[in-house]
Design a protein around this motif. Structure first.
Motif, mmCIF file in Angstrom:
data_model
loop_
_atom_site.group_PDB
_atom_site.id
_atom_site.type_symbol
_atom_site.label_atom_id
_atom_site.label_comp_id
_atom_site.label_asym_id
_atom_site.label_seq_id
_atom_site.Cartn_x
_atom_site.Cartn_y
_atom_site.Cartn_z
ATOM 1 N N ALA A 164 -36.927 38.516 -12.655
ATOM 2 C CA ALA A 164 -37.969 37.704 -13.070
ATOM 3 C C ALA A 164 -39.164 37.726 -11.993
ATOM 4 O O ALA A 164 -40.449 37.714 -12.201
ATOM 5 C CB ALA A 164 -37.791 36.344 -12.867
ATOM 6 N N LEU A 165 -38.815 38.198 -10.567
ATOM 7 C CA LEU A 165 -39.892 38.321 -9.653
ATOM 8 C C LEU A 165 -40.622 39.677 -9.968
ATOM 9 O O LEU A 165 -41.757 39.700 -9.319
ATOM 10 C CB LEU A 165 -39.229 38.412 -8.277
ATOM 11 N N GLY A 166 -40.035 40.707 -10.616
ATOM 12 C CA GLY A 166 -40.718 42.013 -10.957
ATOM 13 C C GLY A 166 -40.471 42.724 -9.535
ATOM 14 O O GLY A 166 -39.891 42.567 -8.853
ATOM 15 N N ASP A 214 -52.214 34.794 -6.782
ATOM 16 C CA ASP A 214 -52.329 33.650 -7.194
ATOM 17 C C ASP A 214 -51.566 32.854 -8.476
ATOM 18 O O ASP A 214 -51.722 31.685 -8.215
ATOM 19 C CB ASP A 214 -53.883 33.452 -7.781
ATOM 20 N N SER A 215 -50.418 33.775 -8.709
ATOM 21 C CA SER A 215 -49.508 32.735 -9.559
ATOM 22 C C SER A 215 -47.982 33.133 -9.047
ATOM 23 O O SER A 215 -46.979 33.436 -9.680
ATOM 24 C CB SER A 215 -49.736 33.286 -10.966
ATOM 25 N N PHE A 239 -56.352 35.943 -1.822
ATOM 26 C CA PHE A 239 -55.643 35.819 -3.120
ATOM 27 C C PHE A 239 -56.086 37.191 -4.110
ATOM 28 O O PHE A 239 -57.300 37.353 -4.366
ATOM 29 C CB PHE A 239 -55.752 34.505 -3.877
ATOM 30 N N TYR A 240 -54.934 37.522 -5.053
ATOM 31 C CA TYR A 240 -55.290 38.610 -5.903
ATOM 32 C C TYR A 240 -54.626 37.994 -7.222
ATOM 33 O O TYR A 240 -53.656 37.263 -7.246
ATOM 34 C CB TYR A 240 -54.539 39.860 -5.703
ATOM 35 N N PRO A 241 -55.093 38.288 -8.412
ATOM 36 C CA PRO A 241 -54.547 37.957 -9.706
ATOM 37 C C PRO A 241 -53.071 38.593 -10.022
ATOM 38 O O PRO A 241 -52.973 39.876 -9.562
ATOM 39 C CB PRO A 241 -55.525 38.620 -10.619
ATOM 40 N N GLY A 242 -52.262 37.781 -10.111
ATOM 41 C CA GLY A 242 -50.851 38.326 -10.473
ATOM 42 C C GLY A 242 -49.737 37.414 -9.574
ATOM 43 O O GLY A 242 -49.935 36.590 -8.872
ATOM 44 N N GLY A 243 -48.556 37.921 -9.716
ATOM 45 C CA GLY A 243 -47.301 37.211 -9.099
ATOM 46 C C GLY A 243 -46.860 37.907 -7.770
ATOM 47 O O GLY A 243 -47.659 38.074 -7.013
#
Length: 273
Positions: A164-166, A214-215, A239-243
């Motif tokens: 799930a973390l990738g 940011d997520s 922060f960057y877009p993504g997990g």
């Protein structure tokens, strides 16, 4: 084409896009002898130095890439991984000596960020050149207590959390034998750092920049601001877009460009909080 021309082209290609190769058991380097800086990268749980291989061609000529290779992964898969932070930091502090002879910065992702912080303290304690900058990626500050303790999960639940973390390639996910080898190394790394408690110490004198998605469920906004207490210099969060693996989701180009501008003193955009 003459031999001389071929050799000249190979030299130019090597200078512009050097390969990240093993120089010692612990250090992989993309050699740039004339570089002004070194970016020393610490990989995340279960990963090896090759996680940063693509960064060598993204960095400008002024910055040489060095990536740390730990036991228990890639070309060191047959070796036992470290299970205590103290011996790990002591070993790496010695192993890094050949690359601390010019200005450098540490970049660590997730568990690698915790290791980068401990190394910065250890280098200072030994009276050696400290990092010019500490970049900590996707890692809550030592004081934050809300991060889930994944190493305590049973095998099925732990594996599900890792997926799930990738950060695990699809090819690896489809190879059950590789996954069976990878999961124990991941669990050892998570156990190592989730149980670790950093010792009190004077704040570092280098800037600290935290980078995160940011997520990212493991590093919410409130979990990273505490890093500011660990430096007497500048502190910022970006922060960057993504997990959790934001720089894999959108490509490492933006991150490497930001790190380069920071190290070379160029202006950056306004994404810092």
């Amino acid at each position: 084409m003459t031999t001389e021309t071929t050799e000249t082209m190979e030299t130019t290609r090597t200078t512009e896009f050097p390969e990240l190769i093993a120089r010692t058991p612990y250090l992989w380097r993309a050699g740039r002898p004339e570089s002004a800086f070194r970016l020393i990268c610490l990989p995340h749980a279960g990963a090896g130095a090759a996680a940063y291989a693509d960064w060598a061609r993204l960095l400008p000529p002024e910055i040489e890439l060095v990536a740390v290779q730990l036991p228990g992964r890639q070309n060191r898969i047959a070796e036992d991984p470290f299970t205590e932070v103290g011996p790990l930091v002591t070993t790496l502090t010695h192993a890094l000596r050949p690359v601390l002879d010019r200005p450098y910065a540490f970049f660590g992702h997730s568990c690698g960020a915790a290791l980068a912080f401990e190394l910065a303290k250890a280098v200072r304690a030994r009276g050696r050149r400290g990092p010019e900058h500490l970049f900590l990626s996707a890692q809550a500050s030592p004081e934050f207590e809300g991060t889930p303790q994944l190493h305590q999960l049973d095998d099925d639940a732990f594996r599900a959390e890792m997926v799930a973390l990738g950060g695990i390639d699809e090819e690896i996910l489809r190879d059950e034998s590789v996954m069976r080898s990878l999961i124990p190394v991941l669990r050892t790394d998570f156990t190592l750092w989730e149980r670790h408690r950093t010792a009190p110490a004077e704040p570092l004198d280098c800037p600290i920049t935290v980078l995160c998605g940011d997520s990212d469920p493991r590093t919410p906004t409130g979990s990273v601001t505490g890093w500011g207490k660990h430096t007497g210099a500048d502190f910022s969060v970006r922060f960057y877009p993504g997990g959790h693996f934001y720089f894999l989701e959108s490509g490492a180009g933006d991150v490497v460009s930001f790190l380069s501008r920071q190290l070379l003193g160029a202006p950056v955009d306004g994404r810092t909080s």
